[in-house]
Scaffold this motif. Structure first.
Motif, PDB file in Angstrom:
ATOM      1  N   SER A   1       0.702  -0.842   0.249  1.00 30.82           N
ATOM      2  CA  SER A   1      -0.309  -0.175  -0.075  1.00 30.82           C
ATOM      3  C   SER A   1       1.101   0.959  -0.013  1.00 30.82           C
ATOM      4  N   THR A   2       0.476   2.457  -0.528  1.00 26.64           N
ATOM      5  CA  THR A   2       0.856   3.329  -0.958  1.00 26.64           C
ATOM      6  C   THR A   2       0.146   4.266  -0.465  1.00 26.64           C
ATOM      7  N   GLU A   3      -0.903   4.109   0.557  1.00 24.13           N
ATOM      8  CA  GLU A   3      -1.711   5.252   0.716  1.00 24.13           C
ATOM      9  C   GLU A   3      -1.077   6.207   2.190  1.00 24.13           C
ATOM     10  N   GLY A   4      -0.907   7.355   1.797  1.00 26.35           N
ATOM     11  CA  GLY A   4      -0.560   7.897   3.259  1.00 26.35           C
ATOM     12  C   GLY A   4       0.884   7.995   3.088  1.00 26.35           C
ATOM     13  N   ARG A   5       1.743   7.250   2.706  1.00 23.93           N
ATOM     14  CA  ARG A   5       2.663   6.849   2.652  1.00 23.93           C
ATOM     15  C   ARG A   5       3.906   7.471   1.546  1.00 23.93           C
ATOM     16  N   SER A   6       5.300   7.916   1.721  1.00 25.37           N
ATOM     17  CA  SER A   6       5.974   8.525   1.494  1.00 25.37           C
ATOM     18  C   SER A   6       6.789   7.071   0.225  1.00 25.37           C
ATOM     19  N   ALA A   7       7.460   7.963  -0.901  1.00 32.16           N
ATOM     20  CA  ALA A   7       7.996   7.048  -1.451  1.00 32.16           C
ATOM     21  C   ALA A   7       9.174   5.667  -0.640  1.00 32.16           C
ATOM     22  N   GLN A   8       9.630   6.935   0.543  1.00 32.18           N
ATOM     23  CA  GLN A   8      11.266   6.129   0.244  1.00 32.18           C
ATOM     24  C   GLN A   8      10.500   5.269   1.873  1.00 32.18           C
ATOM     25  N   ALA A   9       9.552   4.923   2.384  1.00 31.35           N
ATOM     26  CA  ALA A   9       8.796   4.128   3.027  1.00 31.35           C
ATOM     27  C   ALA A   9       8.869   3.409   2.137  1.00 31.35           C
ATOM     28  N   VAL A  10       7.824   3.620   1.132  1.00 37.23           N
ATOM     29  CA  VAL A  10       7.856   2.646   0.498  1.00 37.23           C
ATOM     30  C   VAL A  10       8.549   1.500   0.007  1.00 37.23           C
ATOM     31  N   VAL A  11       9.577   2.053  -0.580  1.00 37.56           N
ATOM     32  CA  VAL A  11      10.686   2.089  -1.218  1.00 37.56           C
ATOM     33  C   VAL A  11      11.779   0.479   0.067  1.00 37.56           C
ATOM     34  N   ARG A  12      11.742   1.425   1.376  1.00 39.89           N
ATOM     35  CA  ARG A  12      11.921   0.677   2.678  1.00 39.89           C
ATOM     36  C   ARG A  12      10.992  -0.444   2.878  1.00 39.89           C
ATOM     37  N   ASP A  13      10.298  -0.783   2.435  1.00 40.32           N
ATOM     38  CA  ASP A  13       9.107  -1.925   3.072  1.00 40.32           C
ATOM     39  C   ASP A  13      10.113  -2.835   1.775  1.00 40.32           C
ATOM     40  N   VAL A  14       9.869  -2.511   0.673  1.00 41.13           N
ATOM     41  CA  VAL A  14      10.482  -3.191  -0.125  1.00 41.13           C
ATOM     42  C   VAL A  14      11.417  -4.126  -0.181  1.00 41.13           C
ATOM     43  N   ILE A  15      12.824  -3.246  -0.394  1.00 43.42           N
ATOM     44  CA  ILE A  15      13.571  -3.752   0.259  1.00 43.42           C
ATOM     45  C   ILE A  15      13.693  -4.890   1.147  1.00 43.42           C
ATOM     46  N   ARG A  16      13.512  -4.459   2.723  1.00 39.84           N
ATOM     47  CA  ARG A  16      13.092  -5.636   3.711  1.00 39.84           C
ATOM     48  C   ARG A  16      12.558  -6.603   3.489  1.00 39.84           C
ATOM     49  N   HIS A  17      11.205  -6.336   2.211  1.00 42.91           N
ATOM     50  CA  HIS A  17      10.400  -7.544   1.812  1.00 42.91           C
ATOM     51  C   HIS A  17      11.513  -8.431   1.431  1.00 42.91           C
ATOM     52  N   PHE A  18      12.531  -7.912   0.449  1.00 44.64           N
ATOM     53  CA  PHE A  18      13.628  -8.963  -0.412  1.00 44.64           C
ATOM     54  C   PHE A  18      14.923  -9.438   0.710  1.00 44.64           C
ATOM     55  N   GLU A  19      15.034  -8.553   1.712  1.00 41.06           N
ATOM     56  CA  GLU A  19      15.900  -8.870   2.851  1.00 41.06           C
ATOM     57  C   GLU A  19      15.631 -10.196   3.564  1.00 41.06           C
ATOM     58  N   ASN A  20      13.952 -10.501   3.841  1.00 40.31           N
ATOM     59  CA  ASN A  20      13.800 -10.894   4.993  1.00 40.31           C
ATOM     60  C   ASN A  20      13.657 -12.036   4.485  1.00 40.31           C
ATOM     61  N   SER A  21      13.142 -12.156   3.111  1.00 38.22           N
ATOM     62  CA  SER A  21      12.398 -13.426   2.043  1.00 38.22           C
ATOM     63  C   SER A  21      13.393 -14.686   1.838  1.00 38.22           C
TER      64      SER A  21
END
Length: 172
Positions: A152-172
């Motif tokens: 979700s990008t709802e009410g979120r900064s691009a930086q926060a979304v990018v951090r979440d995606v990178i975290r997902h790759f690191e933890n998968s």
């Protein structure tokens, strides 16, 4: 999980695909490309002009050709147009050729982000918010059908979304 070498961003207009895509590509050391920008480069005109002369159907044909070419490139984050998923062939290619991230947000958030943008031909209507709601109802299942990850990008900064995606790759 090793980071994918082909990441395709899908989602509605105004979800942040281009902005987030650029930042994600930079963070992962990948190239960035955008199907709408590629179509404009190939035709020499903007998207509203293509819609004006060829209609949505003509634009979708051009989009399908661009996607077919672009999904073959490695080391890339690709932002697709909001309606790319309406074509079954695009969904098949995106799902088969890379890691698909669905950037989701509400029609209200989309409206807030796009209402001043004159390059959105599908919003040239008396009630753009209602049009966004209709498009969301039609396309959300298509985005989800091919998504490897929904963010979700709802009410979120691009930086926060990018951090979440990178975290997902690191933890998968």
């Amino acid at each position: 999980m090793l980071k994918p070498t082909r990441i395709f961003l899908v989602g509605p207009m105004g979800a942040g695909k281009t902005t987030i895509g650029r930042q994600l590509a930079q963070s992962l050391g990948l190239e960035f490309d955008d199907t709408d920008q590629e179509i404009q480069k190939r035709t020499g005109v903007d998207i509203p002009t293509i819609f004006e002369y060829e209609g949505e159907e003509g634009f979708r044909r051009r989009e399908m050709k661009a996607i077919a070419d672009m999904v073959e490139q490695d080391n890339m984050v690709l932002a697709t147009g909001g309606g790319a998923v309406t074509q079954a062939e695009n969904r098949r290619l995106l799902a088969a050729r890379g890691y698909v991230i669905y950037l989701s947000c509400s029609p209200e958030q989309q409206y807030e982000r796009t209402y001043k943008d004159k390059n959105r031909p599908l919003l040239h209507t008396d009630d753009p918010l209602q049009r966004l709601k209709e498009l969301n109802e039609e396309r959300d299942p298509q985005y989800r059908e091919i998504a490897d990850l929904v963010v979700s990008t709802e009410g979120r900064s691009a930086q926060a979304v990018v951090r979440d995606v990178i975290r997902h790759f690191e933890n998968s």
